[in-house]
Design an enzyme around this catalytic site. Structure first.
Site, PDB file in Angstrom:
ATOM      1  N   GLN A  38       0.800  -1.220   0.000  1.00  0.00           N
ATOM      2  CA  GLN A  38       0.000   0.000   0.000  1.00  0.00           C
ATOM      3  C   GLN A  38       0.837   1.277   0.000  1.00  0.00           C
ATOM      4  OE1 GLN A  38      -2.642  -1.785   3.291  1.00  0.00           O
ATOM      5  NE2 GLN A  38      -4.020  -0.464   2.176  1.00  0.00           N
ATOM      6  N   HIS A  58      -2.059  -5.159 -12.477  1.00  0.00           N
ATOM      7  CA  HIS A  58      -1.593  -4.961 -13.853  1.00  0.00           C
ATOM      8  C   HIS A  58      -2.506  -5.641 -14.865  1.00  0.00           C
ATOM      9  CE1 HIS A  58       2.740  -4.164 -12.222  1.00  0.00           C
ATOM     10  NE2 HIS A  58       1.968  -3.101 -12.191  1.00  0.00           N
ATOM     11  N   ASP A  71       2.337   0.500  -8.035  1.00  0.00           N
ATOM     12  CA  ASP A  71       3.681   0.551  -8.625  1.00  0.00           C
ATOM     13  C   ASP A  71       4.573   1.577  -7.910  1.00  0.00           C
ATOM     14  OD1 ASP A  71       2.823  -1.302 -10.435  1.00  0.00           O
ATOM     15  OD2 ASP A  71       3.087  -0.042 -12.220  1.00  0.00           O
ATOM     16  N   ARG A  96       3.664   0.248  12.894  1.00  0.00           N
ATOM     17  CA  ARG A  96       3.378  -1.081  12.367  1.00  0.00           C
ATOM     18  C   ARG A  96       3.506  -1.037  10.847  1.00  0.00           C
ATOM     19  NH1 ARG A  96      -2.262  -4.155  11.392  1.00  0.00           N
ATOM     20  NH2 ARG A  96      -1.245  -5.949  10.455  1.00  0.00           N
ATOM     21  N   HIS A 143       1.229  -9.195   4.667  1.00  0.00           N
ATOM     22  CA  HIS A 143       0.068  -8.318   4.500  1.00  0.00           C
ATOM     23  C   HIS A 143      -0.363  -8.396   3.034  1.00  0.00           C
ATOM     24  CE1 HIS A 143      -2.038  -4.748   6.583  1.00  0.00           C
ATOM     25  NE2 HIS A 143      -2.661  -4.925   5.439  1.00  0.00           N
ATOM     26  N   GLU A 188      -5.178  -9.970   8.896  1.00  0.00           N
ATOM     27  CA  GLU A 188      -6.586 -10.118   8.508  1.00  0.00           C
ATOM     28  C   GLU A 188      -6.867 -11.301   7.588  1.00  0.00           C
ATOM     29  OE1 GLU A 188      -8.036  -6.439   6.948  1.00  0.00           O
ATOM     30  OE2 GLU A 188      -7.976  -5.450   8.881  1.00  0.00           O
ATOM     31  N   ASN A 328      -7.998  -5.813  14.702  1.00  0.00           N
ATOM     32  CA  ASN A 328      -8.296  -4.712  13.788  1.00  0.00           C
ATOM     33  C   ASN A 328      -9.806  -4.504  13.825  1.00  0.00           C
ATOM     34  OD1 ASN A 328      -5.627  -5.088  13.126  1.00  0.00           O
ATOM     35  ND2 ASN A 328      -5.974  -5.501  10.952  1.00  0.00           N
ATOM     36  N   TYR A 330     -13.027  -1.874  12.649  1.00  0.00           N
ATOM     37  CA  TYR A 330     -13.491  -0.715  11.891  1.00  0.00           C
ATOM     38  C   TYR A 330     -14.974  -0.425  12.078  1.00  0.00           C
ATOM     39  CZ  TYR A 330      -9.040  -0.557   9.427  1.00  0.00           C
ATOM     40  OH  TYR A 330      -7.711  -0.435   9.134  1.00  0.00           O
ATOM     41  N   GLU A 400      -5.322  -2.036  14.255  1.00  0.00           N
ATOM     42  CA  GLU A 400      -5.849  -1.118  13.237  1.00  0.00           C
ATOM     43  C   GLU A 400      -7.178  -0.567  13.718  1.00  0.00           C
ATOM     44  OE1 GLU A 400      -6.237  -2.492   9.159  1.00  0.00           O
ATOM     45  OE2 GLU A 400      -4.294  -3.485   9.243  1.00  0.00           O
TER      46      GLU A 400
HETATM   47  C1  LIG Z   1       9.474  -0.726 -13.690  1.00  0.00           C
HETATM   48  O1  LIG Z   1       8.100  -0.399 -13.843  1.00  0.00           O
HETATM   49  C2  LIG Z   1       7.883   0.859 -14.467  1.00  0.00           C
HETATM   50  C3  LIG Z   1       6.386   1.087 -14.454  1.00  0.00           C
HETATM   51  O2  LIG Z   1       5.962   1.261 -13.129  1.00  0.00           O
HETATM   52  C4  LIG Z   1       8.452   0.861 -15.861  1.00  0.00           C
HETATM   53  O3  LIG Z   1       8.281   2.146 -16.449  1.00  0.00           O
HETATM   54  C5  LIG Z   1       9.929   0.508 -15.815  1.00  0.00           C
HETATM   55  O4  LIG Z   1      10.434   0.369 -17.123  1.00  0.00           O
HETATM   56  C6  LIG Z   1      10.141  -0.779 -15.056  1.00  0.00           C
HETATM   57  N1  LIG Z   1      11.584  -0.989 -14.855  1.00  0.00           N
HETATM   58  C7  LIG Z   1      12.171  -2.127 -15.122  1.00  0.00           C
HETATM   59  C8  LIG Z   1      13.636  -2.170 -14.825  1.00  0.00           C
HETATM   60  O5  LIG Z   1      11.566  -3.098 -15.570  1.00  0.00           O
END
Ligand SMILES: *[C@@H]1O[C@H](CO)[C@@H](O)[C@H](O)[C@H]1NC(C)=O
Ligand SMILES: *[C@@H]1O[C@H](CO)[C@@H](O)[C@H](O)[C@H]1NC(C)=O
Ligand SMILES: *[C@@H]1O[C@H](CO)[C@@H](O)[C@H](O)[C@H]1NC(C)=O
Ligand SMILES: *[C@@H]1O[C@H](CO)[C@@H](O)[C@H](O)[C@H]1NC(C)=O
Ligand SMILES: *[C@@H]1O[C@H](CO)[C@@H](O)[C@H](O)[C@H]1NC(C)=O
Length: 494
Positions: A38, A58, A71, A96, A143, A188, A328, A330, A400
């Site tokens: 996260q 993805h 990412d 934590r 997690h 969780e 946790n 909520y 939490e």
């Molecule tokens: C890592 O991921 C990013 C996208 O989040 C991408 O642009 C980049 O090329 C990636 N790097 C490698 C080394 O694969």
């Protein structure tokens, strides 16, 4: 006569406190929480392996409210020192965080044949940085970001995962156990087994309500137990830390006074299924749930219960594997038996078809901007009382608690949420004699909230996700929480 009897009783029970005194016991600890996927980002940094959340976001962005992913997230992979500075400003006693992303980050293959130097360096820097500021690390091993390599072998439905998890735990304990004294094995399990497998809408994206949910349930308990026993056998003497598992409990309350039986069944189904084996005297599954599952499985045409049995050795292995209860909390739900033909919805946290139970909320439990959180502060106290009644006296850490909004620095709603919940925690400590030792705010800063992406904000700090620097700005609630920590409690007028 009656009066002196009450005084005597109060003295015996230790409940002689003034209702206006909203101070926590000396030594009470306040913290804030996060989780690797996260906040960290750095999803492909260095030699990190792919996790199931990398794969899921993805390949199925349509399952994330804003189509986003982790990412970059808060970029804490690079900005951890800023995070520590913010924790210091709050005066946190502990932080934590999870190093389970370090499972793919530290063990890129998922197996301990090779450990990443950059993974080690990252978590060492974070832990040392925290300790330098007097902030204690509380570490969650898992997690939810399972290495994809292990998912390809069945993930949490494969019984071998209990051993794989223990192997990983050994690496973590041996690298960090000298400095980390508070461990949580798994976060969780309800939300990582029931919700993904009942809906297919969370990683690993597999819909298998009959089988996946209960296999995952069983293997989580075994994995936790093996990691706990391993700590006992190989680390406890030198490291002297404490290990538990963090359970998400919704407080289920009887809709009418006639619904107490189904309310207790709902508690056993959601909480007991992940707690009974560890905390109860007899161990194993809660017997009421075993019975329901046997009947349901028969009705569905299966010759064996879908709730896979434990052997007596496994029951012994799991029983008693805790040093404290990690809760946790909520929100709460009302529960009653469904009417004939009434439609039941499961996702995200809805009705309970296995129990033919309909859930709802009280009008005074205000809605938040998360579809599942209604503000029900009294539920946290009732939950604590239930834990004590059901499993006995034990130390409890609230690992939490928090509320979402849509953003902005003026977050009176969050301040109210924290105040009302902390008051209930205090009542549990002072009136019900429950030994709550830690309180953890979810969360330090806005982050990637799983299926809600970045649309749901839980942070004491706001994060600007369009800013490449991911600037963090304290909200009003940050000052409020800092004051609570400074005063070790609430002021009469706050
Ligand atoms: C890592 O991921 C990013 C996208 O989040 C991408 O642009 C980049 O090329 C990636 N790097 C490698 C080394 O694969
Ligand atoms: C570790 O094992 C994985 C297979 O699980 C393999 O792909 C990888 O090359 C191994 N790493 C090293 C450094 O041997
Ligand atoms: C967010 O919560 C506020 C306060 O309850 C409410 O007025 C608003 O409609 C909610 N917005 C969304 C998108 O849920
Ligand atoms: C609560 O637990 C702590 C830690 O084990 C202990 O020091 C303390 O005495 C306990 N408090 C009560 C009221 O039992
Ligand atoms: C967030 O950062 C972007 C890019 O730096 C900036 O244009 C924007 O004004 C910032 N938003 C807020 C609310 O500060």
């Amino acid at each position: 006569m009656a009066w002196s009897y009450i005084v005597l009783l109060s003295a015996l029970l230790g409940v002689s406190w003034c209702a206006e005194d909203w101070t926590f016991p000396p030594g009470f600890k306040f913290g804030a929480a996060s989780a690797s996927y996260q906040v960290e980002g750095g999803w492909n940094a260095s030699d990190k392996g792919e996790s199931i959340w990398d794969r899921f976001t993805h390949t199925r962005p349509q399952n994330i409210a804003d189509g986003s992913n982790g990412d970059v997230a808060c970029d804490s992979y690079n900005l951890w020192q800023t995070d520590i500075d913010n924790m210091k400003a709050l005066g946190l006693h502990f932080y934590r965080f999870s190093i389970s992303s370090f499972w793919p980050r530290l063990l890129p293959s998922g197996f301990p044949n090779y450990t990443s130097e950059d993974g080690k360096r990252y978590y060492n820097d974070l832990i040392d940085g925290l300790l330098k500021e007097g902030i204690e690390p509380m570490v969650t091993l898992y997690h939810w970001d399972l290495p994809q390599t292990l998912q390809d072998l069945g993930g949490w439905t494969n019984p071998l995962i209990a051993d794989w998890f223990a192997d990983y735990a050994r690496v973590a304990y041996s690298l960090f156990g000298d400095r980390v004294k508070l461990w949580l094995t798994i976060n969780e399990p309800l939300i990582m087994c029931d919700y993904p497998f009942n809906s297919g809408l969370l990683a690993p994206g597999i819909f298998s309500p009959d089988h996946g949910t209960y296999l995952c349930n069983r293997h989580v308990l075994l994995a936790h137990a093996k990691a706990y026993r391993l700590y006992d056998e190989e680390f406890r003497d030198q490291c002297n830390g404490e290990v538990s598992i963090a359970n998400h409990l919704l407080w289920y309350e009887a809709w009418t006074e006639d619904d107490e039986e189904i309310a207790e069944l709902a508690r056993q189904n959601m909480g007991g299924r992940y707690s009974h084996a560890i905390y109860s005297e007899e161990g194993g599954w809660p017997s009421s749930i075993e019975k329901v599952m046997e009947e349901n499985s028969k009705k569905k045409g299966y010759c064996k219960s879908l709730l896979p049995a434990f052997t007596s050795d496994e029951i012994e292995l799991i029983k008693g594997t805790y040093d404290y209860y990690a809760l946790n909390y909520y929100t709460s739900r009302l529960v009653r038996p469904a009417k004939e033909g009434e439609e039941l919805t499961v996702y995200p946290i809805g009705d309970i078809p296995d129990l033919k139970a309909k859930t709802g909320t009280r009008p005074e439990w205000t809605a938040t901007n998360s579809s599942f959180i209604y503000v029900a502060p009294e539920g946290i106290r009732k939950q604590l009382v239930w834990l004590k009644k059901t499993y006995g006296d034990m130390k409890v850490a609230i690992t939490e608690n928090g509320a979402p909004d849509l953003g902005g620095l003026n977050d009176q709603g969050r301040i109210d949420y924290y105040r009302e919940h902390l008051k209930q925690v205090l009542l549990a400590i002072k009136e019900d004699g429950i030994n709550v030792t830690h309180y953890t705010a979810w969360t330090l800063m806005d982050n990637f909230e799983w299926a809600e992406g970045y649309s749901s904000k839980f942070g004491l700090y706001e994060v600007n996700f369009t800013d490449p620097l991911r600037t963090r700005t304290p909200r009003d609630s940050a000052a409020y929480y800092a004051n609570i920590i400074k005063n070790n409690g609430l002021k009469a007028d706050s």
